[in-house]
Structure formats: structure tokens, C-alpha cells
Design a protein around this motif. Structure first.
Motif, PDB file in Angstrom:
ATOM      1  N   ASP A  55       9.143  -2.288   2.403  1.00 49.59           N
ATOM      2  CA  ASP A  55       7.861  -1.893   2.994  1.00 49.59           C
ATOM      3  C   ASP A  55       7.127  -3.190   3.307  1.00 49.59           C
ATOM      4  OD1 ASP A  55       5.335  -0.902   3.627  1.00 49.59           O
ATOM      5  OD2 ASP A  55       4.788  -0.532   1.536  1.00 49.59           O
ATOM      6  N   TYR A  58       3.102  -5.925   2.354  1.00 47.33           N
ATOM      7  CA  TYR A  58       2.804  -6.257   0.965  1.00 47.33           C
ATOM      8  C   TYR A  58       2.832  -7.770   0.782  1.00 47.33           C
ATOM      9  CZ  TYR A  58       2.361  -4.337  -3.755  1.00 47.33           C
ATOM     10  OH  TYR A  58       1.891  -3.934  -4.982  1.00 47.33           O
ATOM     11  N   SER A 112      11.191  -4.464  -2.679  1.00 46.15           N
ATOM     12  CA  SER A 112       9.853  -4.250  -2.148  1.00 46.15           C
ATOM     13  C   SER A 112       8.824  -4.370  -3.269  1.00 46.15           C
ATOM     14  CB  SER A 112       9.805  -2.855  -1.499  1.00 46.15           C
ATOM     15  OG  SER A 112       8.854  -2.801  -0.473  1.00 46.15           O
ATOM     16  N   ILE A 114       9.303  -3.732  -6.253  1.00 36.34           N
ATOM     17  CA  ILE A 114       9.439  -2.457  -6.969  1.00 36.34           C
ATOM     18  C   ILE A 114       9.504  -2.709  -8.475  1.00 36.34           C
ATOM     19  CG2 ILE A 114      10.767  -0.334  -7.232  1.00 36.34           C
ATOM     20  CD1 ILE A 114      12.100  -1.035  -4.498  1.00 36.34           C
ATOM     21  N   GLN A 159      -2.161   2.203  -3.630  1.00 37.44           N
ATOM     22  CA  GLN A 159      -1.061   2.663  -2.800  1.00 37.44           C
ATOM     23  C   GLN A 159      -0.407   3.817  -3.537  1.00 37.44           C
ATOM     24  OE1 GLN A 159       2.204  -0.059  -1.819  1.00 37.44           O
ATOM     25  NE2 GLN A 159       2.777   1.260  -0.094  1.00 37.44           N
ATOM     26  N   THR A 162       2.761   4.339  -6.592  1.00 44.25           N
ATOM     27  CA  THR A 162       3.022   3.011  -7.166  1.00 44.25           C
ATOM     28  C   THR A 162       2.541   2.987  -8.614  1.00 44.25           C
ATOM     29  OG1 THR A 162       0.851   2.139  -6.549  1.00 44.25           O
ATOM     30  CG2 THR A 162       2.641   1.849  -4.944  1.00 44.25           C
ATOM     31  N   THR A 163       2.842   1.888  -9.274  1.00 44.69           N
ATOM     32  CA  THR A 163       2.401   1.733 -10.656  1.00 44.69           C
ATOM     33  C   THR A 163       0.884   1.579 -10.732  1.00 44.69           C
ATOM     34  OG1 THR A 163       3.047  -0.593 -10.399  1.00 44.69           O
ATOM     35  CG2 THR A 163       4.553   0.835 -11.605  1.00 44.69           C
ATOM     36  N   GLU A 230       4.857  -5.968 -15.911  1.00 47.20           N
ATOM     37  CA  GLU A 230       5.800  -5.220 -15.085  1.00 47.20           C
ATOM     38  C   GLU A 230       6.848  -6.206 -14.568  1.00 47.20           C
ATOM     39  OE1 GLU A 230       3.894  -2.824 -12.063  1.00 47.20           O
ATOM     40  OE2 GLU A 230       2.244  -2.284 -13.400  1.00 47.20           O
TER      41      GLU A 230
END
Ligand code: ARG
Length: 271
Positions: A55, A58, A112, A114, A159, A162-163, A230
Motif C-alpha cells: 500500500d 505510507y 507494507s 505490516i 487507518q 491496522t494496529t 510492534e
């Protein structure tokens, strides 16, 4: 509430990256000119090209500059393919369609920013981590907010899926009225600057990028104590060990030879 993309053109950007390892200087054979052994099939003609979805909205992880896909994660994945000796082709899918593409098999590999989560691990397999991150809250400089709980009652942009959305739901409930889920990150940040949301919750690297970039705007970034570390991983459909092994092999090499760190330094400085 879910807010769609305002600007996203469904641009499918395919950048052929001819990344067959060129073995020069490392004692390998030249891939051409030395006569392929045996049956004379031209080298690599039927070699698999892995479709990598992202994506590209970002920054500075993945973005479009003059219709060209670029960024930290793009450099990382290109380096992995080169080190792992496999070919890739880029596809700018957007966020939700990236997951769909992996499900349907139109995308082999997703990179991405992620975050590796237990929930995602039910459906997908992840590479070893390649980046550490955390959530941050973006608010106006004169905002009284000092922690996540202070956002209660406010409009919060994230977003969707998402987290960042996860931490807001965890704090205020899945059906929190003030939660505004955008299809892409730039739209949420735009709406913050336009005053349509009071705060944005998202990944540190991206919010810090906007803070730096738009210097005339007065705002601050807050880290809540509840925000956990994360780790970004590269994602494949569950069970796609072929692609996963190739990715992990390349990733291991660029961790060992300093290339991953070099790319990090290029985008985020040395500290
Ligand atoms: N790290 C967050 C997550 O995994 C956000 C990633 C969003 N990435 C993007 N390219 N929009 O949920």
C-alpha cells in the motif's frame, strides 16, 4: 465510521525488478555467455516472478513519487530478492486489497509495514521481523491530551484494519462513535490538519515523517504507556513456505551483511 480513499487511483504499478543475482566478484558463474549446461533452455526463462503487494501510501516506508514506488520497505524487499536470488514484480494494491490479493493468490508476498500480530498469524505466515515500531498519538500542540485515555469523546482518525485502529478499539470499545477509519493513512492525516478529527493514532515512523515534513503546523506526538512494541514482518498466505523461505533467506543475508541497517540509516538516520 469508515472513510474511503479520496485520492487513490487504482494504479497498478508494476516495476519489473530484474534481480537475478549477478554473482560478479563473488566467485559465481556469469548467468550468460558461458554456455548453459545441457539442454540449451535459455537460463531462467520459466523462473517464477513473485508478485509483491504493498500500500504505497505510507511514507517513508512505501510511497509513490512521480508514479514510481519507493521507500524503506521497497528498498528492503528489493535487497531481499537480490540477496535471495529471486525475481519480484511490484503491485501497488492498497491496504485491504493486499490481504485479499494474498487470499486469492494474485499477490505472493506482502510488505507494507505490516505488524506481526497473533490475529494475522491465523491466516498468514510472517517472515522474521525487519523493523521495530510502536503507535503514537498525533494531536495539536496546545491539546490537553497527554495519554490515550484523554482522547475519550474525541474524534480519532486511524487507518482502518491496522494496529492503530486496534489500540483505539481496545481503549474505547469496538463501536466507539468517534473512531474514524480511513482506507489509507494520508487521508486520516489530511483530515486532522483540516480539523475533521481531533487526533490520529498510527505508526511512529509515519507520523514522525509528517511532523517533520509539515513544519508550519503546530502539533505534537504522544506515546501512551499501553503502546507495545510492534514488529514489521513480510507476509505470505499461510502455508506458502516456498515464498517464505526465499524471503527469510534473503532477509537473513541482508541482516548479516549490514544492508538492512544501511537502508534503515538512509531513511531514519543513525540513531
Ligand atoms: N503497522 C500497522 C499495521 O500493521 C499499519 C500498517 C499500515 N501500512 C500501510 N502501508 N498502510 O496494522
Amino acid at each position: 465510521m469508515r472513510i474511503g480513499k479520496k485520492w487513490f487511483k487504482s494504479l497498478v504499478l508494476v516495476v519489473g525488478v530484474g534481480l537475478l543475482v549477478s554473482a560478479c566478484g563473488s566467485g559465481g558463474q556469469q548467468s550468460s555467455g558461458t554456455g548453459a549446461s545441457g539442454s540449451g533452455s535459455s537460463s531462467g526463462a520459466d523462473e517464477k516472478v513473485y508478485v509483491v503487494g504493498t500500500d504505497a501510501a505510507y511514507p517513508p516506508f512505501q510511497m509513490l513519487e512521480a508514479d514510481k514506488i519507493s521507500g524503506h520497505d521497497i528498498d528492503v524487499m528489493n535487497a531481499i530478492a537480490e540477496a535471495g536470488g529471486f525475481k519480484i514484480e511490484w503491485k501497488n494494491t492498497g491496504w485491504d486489497p493486499l490481504f485479499d490479493g494474498l487470499d486469492k493468490g494474485t499477490v505472493d508476498i506482502g510488505i507494507s509495514s505490516i505488524t506481526i500480530t497473533d490475529k494475522r498469524k491465523e491466516k498468514y505466515d510472517f517472515s522474521e521481523p525487519y523493523f521495530e515500531a510502536n503507535q503514537l498519538i498525533l494531536v495539536a500542540e496546545d491539546s490537553p491530551v497527554t495519554k490515550l485515555a484523554d482522547l475519550k469523546g474525541m474524534k480519532i482518525g486511524v487507518q482502518a484494519a491496522t494496529t492503530g485502529e486496534e489500540v483505539v478499539k481496545k481503549a474505547f470499545g469496538d463501536t466507539y462513535q468517534g473512531l474514524m477509519g480511513y482506507d489509507d493513512m494520508p487521508s486520516s492525516v489530511d483530515d486532522f490538519f483540516n480539523g475533521r478529527v481531533d487526533a490520529v493514532v498510527g505508526d511512529n515512523g509515519v507520523l514522525q515523517y509528517y511532523v517533520k515534513k509539515i513544519q508550519d503546523k503546530k502539533f505534537k506526538l504522544i506515546k501512551d504507556d499501553s503502546f507495545e512494541k510492534e514488529y514489521y514482518g513480510i507476509m505470505v498466505k499461510k502455508g506458502n513456505t516456498d515464498a517464505l523461505n526465499k524471503v527469510n533467506e534473503g532477509l537473513k543475508k541482508i541482516k548479516e551483511n549490514g544492508k538492512l541497517q544501511e537502508i534503515y540509516n538512509q531513511y531514519f538516520g543513525t540513531n
